[in-house]
Write a protein that holds these residues in place. Structure first.
Motif, PDB file in Angstrom:
ATOM      1  N   TRP A 224       0.832  -1.187   0.000  1.00  0.00           N
ATOM      2  CA  TRP A 224       0.000   0.000   0.000  1.00  0.00           C
ATOM      3  C   TRP A 224       0.882   1.260   0.000  1.00  0.00           C
ATOM      4  CZ3 TRP A 224      -0.491  -4.108   3.342  1.00  0.00           C
ATOM      5  CH2 TRP A 224      -1.679  -4.884   3.247  1.00  0.00           C
ATOM      6  N   THR A 225       0.227   2.346  -0.368  1.00  0.00           N
ATOM      7  CA  THR A 225       0.886   3.642  -0.284  1.00  0.00           C
ATOM      8  C   THR A 225       0.260   4.419   0.872  1.00  0.00           C
ATOM      9  OG1 THR A 225       1.302   3.698  -2.657  1.00  0.00           O
ATOM     10  CG2 THR A 225       1.397   5.799  -1.481  1.00  0.00           C
ATOM     11  N   ILE A 226       1.089   4.880   1.818  1.00  0.00           N
ATOM     12  CA  ILE A 226       0.602   5.651   2.965  1.00  0.00           C
ATOM     13  C   ILE A 226       0.277   7.064   2.489  1.00  0.00           C
ATOM     14  CG2 ILE A 226       1.118   6.504   5.282  1.00  0.00           C
ATOM     15  CD1 ILE A 226       3.155   4.180   5.516  1.00  0.00           C
ATOM     16  N   VAL A 227      -1.002   7.459   2.638  1.00  0.00           N
ATOM     17  CA  VAL A 227      -1.441   8.745   2.077  1.00  0.00           C
ATOM     18  C   VAL A 227      -1.923   9.719   3.152  1.00  0.00           C
ATOM     19  CG1 VAL A 227      -2.026   7.714  -0.159  1.00  0.00           C
ATOM     20  CG2 VAL A 227      -3.766   7.825   1.656  1.00  0.00           C
ATOM     21  N   GLY A 228      -1.786   9.363   4.427  1.00  0.00           N
ATOM     22  CA  GLY A 228      -2.239  10.289   5.454  1.00  0.00           C
ATOM     23  C   GLY A 228      -2.237   9.655   6.837  1.00  0.00           C
ATOM     24  N   GLU A 229      -2.774  10.412   7.780  1.00  0.00           N
ATOM     25  CA  GLU A 229      -2.813   9.971   9.179  1.00  0.00           C
ATOM     26  C   GLU A 229      -4.030  10.586   9.845  1.00  0.00           C
ATOM     27  OE1 GLU A 229       0.859  10.052  11.653  1.00  0.00           O
ATOM     28  OE2 GLU A 229      -0.296  11.400  12.948  1.00  0.00           O
ATOM     29  N   VAL A 230      -4.641   9.821  10.769  1.00  0.00           N
ATOM     30  CA  VAL A 230      -5.765  10.355  11.530  1.00  0.00           C
ATOM     31  C   VAL A 230      -5.653   9.876  12.975  1.00  0.00           C
ATOM     32  CG1 VAL A 230      -7.289   8.458  10.815  1.00  0.00           C
ATOM     33  CG2 VAL A 230      -8.289  10.558  11.700  1.00  0.00           C
ATOM     34  N   ALA A 231      -5.732  10.820  13.907  1.00  0.00           N
ATOM     35  CA  ALA A 231      -5.644  10.515  15.343  1.00  0.00           C
ATOM     36  C   ALA A 231      -7.028  10.630  15.977  1.00  0.00           C
ATOM     37  CB  ALA A 231      -4.673  11.473  16.028  1.00  0.00           C
ATOM     38  N   ALA A 232      -7.159  10.099  17.191  1.00  0.00           N
ATOM     39  CA  ALA A 232      -8.420  10.197  17.924  1.00  0.00           C
ATOM     40  C   ALA A 232      -8.775  11.669  18.136  1.00  0.00           C
ATOM     41  CB  ALA A 232      -8.312   9.486  19.259  1.00  0.00           C
ATOM     42  N   GLY A 233     -10.017  12.013  17.862  1.00  0.00           N
ATOM     43  CA  GLY A 233     -10.481  13.385  18.023  1.00  0.00           C
ATOM     44  C   GLY A 233     -10.352  14.236  16.785  1.00  0.00           C
ATOM     45  N   ALA A 234      -9.679  13.719  15.748  1.00  0.00           N
ATOM     46  CA  ALA A 234      -9.511  14.464  14.501  1.00  0.00           C
ATOM     47  C   ALA A 234     -10.405  13.880  13.419  1.00  0.00           C
ATOM     48  CB  ALA A 234      -8.052  14.408  14.057  1.00  0.00           C
ATOM     49  N   LEU A 235     -10.705  14.699  12.404  1.00  0.00           N
ATOM     50  CA  LEU A 235     -11.484  14.230  11.264  1.00  0.00           C
ATOM     51  C   LEU A 235     -10.538  13.773  10.157  1.00  0.00           C
ATOM     52  CD1 LEU A 235     -14.257  16.984  11.029  1.00  0.00           C
ATOM     53  CD2 LEU A 235     -14.523  14.625  11.831  1.00  0.00           C
ATOM     54  N   PRO A 236     -10.827  12.653   9.510  1.00  0.00           N
ATOM     55  CA  PRO A 236      -9.989  12.226   8.370  1.00  0.00           C
ATOM     56  C   PRO A 236      -9.998  13.303   7.277  1.00  0.00           C
ATOM     57  CG  PRO A 236     -11.477  10.461   9.066  1.00  0.00           C
ATOM     58  CD  PRO A 236     -11.912  11.695   9.782  1.00  0.00           C
ATOM     59  N   GLN A 237      -8.864  13.535   6.680  1.00  0.00           N
ATOM     60  CA  GLN A 237      -8.742  14.579   5.675  1.00  0.00           C
ATOM     61  C   GLN A 237      -8.970  14.073   4.254  1.00  0.00           C
ATOM     62  OE1 GLN A 237      -8.345  17.934   6.564  1.00  0.00           O
ATOM     63  NE2 GLN A 237      -8.861  16.888   8.501  1.00  0.00           N
ATOM     64  N   ARG A 238      -8.992  12.751   4.104  1.00  0.00           N
ATOM     65  CA  ARG A 238      -9.232  12.200   2.782  1.00  0.00           C
ATOM     66  C   ARG A 238      -9.763  10.776   2.915  1.00  0.00           C
ATOM     67  NH1 ARG A 238      -4.165  11.141  -0.876  1.00  0.00           N
ATOM     68  NH2 ARG A 238      -5.691   9.683  -1.783  1.00  0.00           N
ATOM     69  N   ALA A 239     -10.308  10.266   1.825  1.00  0.00           N
ATOM     70  CA  ALA A 239     -10.811   8.899   1.793  1.00  0.00           C
ATOM     71  C   ALA A 239      -9.694   7.935   1.416  1.00  0.00           C
ATOM     72  CB  ALA A 239     -11.966   8.788   0.799  1.00  0.00           C
ATOM     73  N   VAL A 240      -9.941   6.657   1.681  1.00  0.00           N
ATOM     74  CA  VAL A 240      -9.008   5.607   1.295  1.00  0.00           C
ATOM     75  C   VAL A 240      -9.429   5.069  -0.075  1.00  0.00           C
ATOM     76  CG1 VAL A 240      -8.204   3.270   1.840  1.00  0.00           C
ATOM     77  CG2 VAL A 240      -8.434   4.965   3.664  1.00  0.00           C
ATOM     78  N   GLY A 241      -8.505   5.168  -1.041  1.00  0.00           N
ATOM     79  CA  GLY A 241      -8.757   4.631  -2.370  1.00  0.00           C
ATOM     80  C   GLY A 241      -8.043   3.316  -2.581  1.00  0.00           C
ATOM     81  N   ALA A 242      -8.102   2.800  -3.795  1.00  0.00           N
ATOM     82  CA  ALA A 242      -7.441   1.536  -4.119  1.00  0.00           C
ATOM     83  C   ALA A 242      -5.944   1.644  -3.868  1.00  0.00           C
ATOM     84  CB  ALA A 242      -7.714   1.160  -5.574  1.00  0.00           C
ATOM     85  N   GLY A 243      -5.400   0.692  -3.073  1.00  0.00           N
ATOM     86  CA  GLY A 243      -3.967   0.660  -2.795  1.00  0.00           C
ATOM     87  C   GLY A 243      -3.518   1.656  -1.752  1.00  0.00           C
ATOM     88  N   ASP A 244      -4.470   2.424  -1.151  1.00  0.00           N
ATOM     89  CA  ASP A 244      -4.094   3.425  -0.149  1.00  0.00           C
ATOM     90  C   ASP A 244      -4.098   2.825   1.257  1.00  0.00           C
ATOM     91  OD1 ASP A 244      -3.952   5.359  -2.088  1.00  0.00           O
ATOM     92  OD2 ASP A 244      -5.940   6.233  -1.652  1.00  0.00           O
ATOM     93  N   ALA A 245      -3.324   3.438   2.153  1.00  0.00           N
ATOM     94  CA  ALA A 245      -3.354   3.147   3.584  1.00  0.00           C
ATOM     95  C   ALA A 245      -3.237   4.458   4.332  1.00  0.00           C
ATOM     96  CB  ALA A 245      -2.224   2.211   3.981  1.00  0.00           C
ATOM     97  N   ILE A 246      -4.035   4.627   5.362  1.00  0.00           N
ATOM     98  CA  ILE A 246      -3.954   5.825   6.211  1.00  0.00           C
ATOM     99  C   ILE A 246      -3.599   5.377   7.626  1.00  0.00           C
ATOM    100  CG2 ILE A 246      -5.295   7.664   7.318  1.00  0.00           C
ATOM    101  CD1 ILE A 246      -6.761   8.098   4.733  1.00  0.00           C
ATOM    102  N   ARG A 247      -2.504   5.960   8.148  1.00  0.00           N
ATOM    103  CA  ARG A 247      -2.096   5.672   9.531  1.00  0.00           C
ATOM    104  C   ARG A 247      -3.230   6.091  10.455  1.00  0.00           C
ATOM    105  NH1 ARG A 247      -0.123   3.190  13.494  1.00  0.00           N
ATOM    106  NH2 ARG A 247       1.754   3.899  14.587  1.00  0.00           N
ATOM    107  N   ILE A 248      -3.629   5.175  11.377  1.00  0.00           N
ATOM    108  CA  ILE A 248      -4.779   5.450  12.243  1.00  0.00           C
ATOM    109  C   ILE A 248      -4.475   4.980  13.657  1.00  0.00           C
ATOM    110  CG2 ILE A 248      -5.996   3.250  11.840  1.00  0.00           C
ATOM    111  CD1 ILE A 248      -8.605   4.975  11.637  1.00  0.00           C
ATOM    112  N   PHE A 249      -5.029   5.673  14.626  1.00  0.00           N
ATOM    113  CA  PHE A 249      -4.765   5.367  16.030  1.00  0.00           C
ATOM    114  C   PHE A 249      -6.077   4.967  16.721  1.00  0.00           C
ATOM    115  CE2 PHE A 249      -1.437   8.131  14.527  1.00  0.00           C
ATOM    116  CZ  PHE A 249      -0.297   7.503  14.994  1.00  0.00           C
ATOM    117  N   THR A 250      -5.924   4.282  17.831  1.00  0.00           N
ATOM    118  CA  THR A 250      -7.092   3.787  18.569  1.00  0.00           C
ATOM    119  C   THR A 250      -8.066   4.925  18.887  1.00  0.00           C
ATOM    120  OG1 THR A 250      -5.747   2.042  19.565  1.00  0.00           O
ATOM    121  CG2 THR A 250      -7.843   2.550  20.629  1.00  0.00           C
ATOM    122  N   GLY A 251      -9.325   4.731  18.545  1.00  0.00           N
ATOM    123  CA  GLY A 251     -10.356   5.732  18.817  1.00  0.00           C
ATOM    124  C   GLY A 251     -10.545   6.736  17.715  1.00  0.00           C
ATOM    125  N   ALA A 252      -9.735   6.669  16.661  1.00  0.00           N
ATOM    126  CA  ALA A 252      -9.865   7.618  15.555  1.00  0.00           C
ATOM    127  C   ALA A 252     -10.994   7.199  14.621  1.00  0.00           C
ATOM    128  CB  ALA A 252      -8.562   7.718  14.785  1.00  0.00           C
TER     129      ALA A 252
END
Length: 396
Positions: free
Chosen positions: A68-96
């Motif tokens: 996969w290609t890492i395209v972003g990050e989302v932490a607990a309490g924050a809103l995701p800034q983009r969607a996950v598309g084909a082959g994408d991965a977004i770093r995510i933390f517990t509660g996000a």
């Protein structure tokens, strides 16, 4: 009124003497141990969106096994800034919040990141939807989380707050006065003259009510003087919901509670219950207050407080089920046949086996140290063998 009432009838009559007290609104965070006066209904979904249950990467399961290609990050309490598309991965933390397009979280322990490249190194999630907390997976808006009459525990408080509650309606705390009688009683710690004993019942009953939603007044003691007892009952009735007298409930020349209640303008609803210990129990009213007269022996006072005083307090405070829970366990030793009254034997539960203590003398207090149960032996019950199932009440 001269006959012995069955325990269940006496309990029902006592609780019927007065309806639960009016509710009051208090902060949920201050409601531990109180009883709900209205249902708690969830005003929101919990969680309000799909969340990650672990630290890792949000992916589409269809893209397994990567890379996969890492395209972003989302932490607990924050809103995701983009969607996950084909082959994408977004770093995510517990509660996000799970980004749109993602349907699975892959654990950080199962992958290796090299810049923006993410590769599978472990077993992976195994199935679509792993490590995700679904929206409303705990509860949905409109769900009745807690019913009227429920006692609020720490967990119930957490759920009520999570459901959106801030103020909560609970039953008011009954005002309880403890009045001990007896010429032989002296305050704890005082020097004893011949024939005197320390007044242990008042502190014991106050301790038994310490975990209940009640306002307990400092115990009052009156000598065996009918006029003085009547005066005290009349005065206490003006400012309390329940007057608990201890001692003076039997038929001796110095047992004045029944007469004093009448002198104070009250009435007796019943006297004497088919139980042992605790037969000379009194229940009545004086003005708007209830009077519950307990026997004076410590064992009798303890048993009758367990079966009548605590349930009365819980009833007035709004409990849906105020009476003690009857449990069952196998007997550790044979048990003799029952007599003409129901026995509540001080007992101990060890390794899942229930055994009556050797001494059942109601004047002794050592058994109250050792007992963690009241073993129930019914009227006329046949002798029982070790291993037979018996009813008991937990008093630990």
């Amino acid at each position: 009124m001269s006959g012995l009432l069955p325990v269940e009838e006496a309990q029902a009559r006592l609780l019927a003497l007065r309806a639960p007290l009016a509710p009051e609104n208090i902060s949920v965070s201050e409601s531990l141990g109180r009883f709900l006066s209205q249902d708690v209904i969830a005003s929101r979904d919990q969680p309000a969106a799909a969340l990650s249950a672990m630290d890792g990467y949000a992916i589409r399961f269809a893209d397994m096994p990567g890379p996969w290609t890492i395209v972003g990050e989302v932490a607990a309490g924050a809103l995701p800034q983009r969607a996950v598309g084909a082959g994408d991965a977004i770093r995510i933390f517990t509660g996000a919040i799970l980004p749109d397009g993602a349907d699975t979280v892959i654990l950080q322990e199962d992958v290796a990141a090299d810049g923006t490249k993410l590769s599978l190194t472990g077993d992976g999630p195994g199935a679509r939807g792993r490590h995700i907390r679904d929206r409303a997976g705990d509860f949905a808006q409109g769900t009745r989380l807690l019913a009227t009459g429920t006692r609020l525990t720490a967990g119930a408080i957490a759920a009520a707050i999570m459901a959106g509650a801030d103020q909560i309606a609970v039953g008011s705390r009954p005002r309880i006065a403890i009045l001990t009688t007896g010429d032989e009683l002296v305050p704890p710690g005082r020097a004893l003259a011949p024939g005197q004993i320390p007044n242990s019942n008042a502190p014991m009953l106050a301790a038994m009510l310490a975990a209940e939603p009640a306002e307990v007044s400092l115990p009052l003691h009156i000598r065996d003087d009918r006029m003085a007892i009547a005066k005290a009952i009349k005065a206490l009735a003006r400012h309390h919901d329940v007057i608990v007298t201890v001692g003076g409930a039997s038929v001796g020349d110095h047992d004045h509670v029944r007469g004093a209640l009448g002198d104070a303008g009250g009435r007796i609803d019943f006297w004497k219950v088919a139980m042992r210990p605790g037969k000379p129990l009194i229940a009545g009213t004086v003005g708007d207050a209830l009077l519950l007269g307990l026997p004076g022996n410590p064992g009798s006072a303890f048993v009758t407080a367990t079966l009548f005083l605590r349930p009365l307090v819980r009833h007035l405070a709004g409990a849906r089920h105020p009476l003690p829970v009857i449990r069952q366990a196998p007997l550790a030793a044979p048990l003799a046949a029952g007599g003409s009254r129901r026995d509540y034997l001080r007992a101990r539960l060890e390794a899942g086996m229930l055994g009556a203590l050797d001494s059942q003398d109601s004047g002794q207090t050592v058994s109250l140290i050792e007992a963690d149960a009241l073993l129930i032996r019914e009227i006329g019950a046949p002798a029982r063998d070790a291993g037979d199932i018996a009813d008991y009440i937990d008093v630990a």
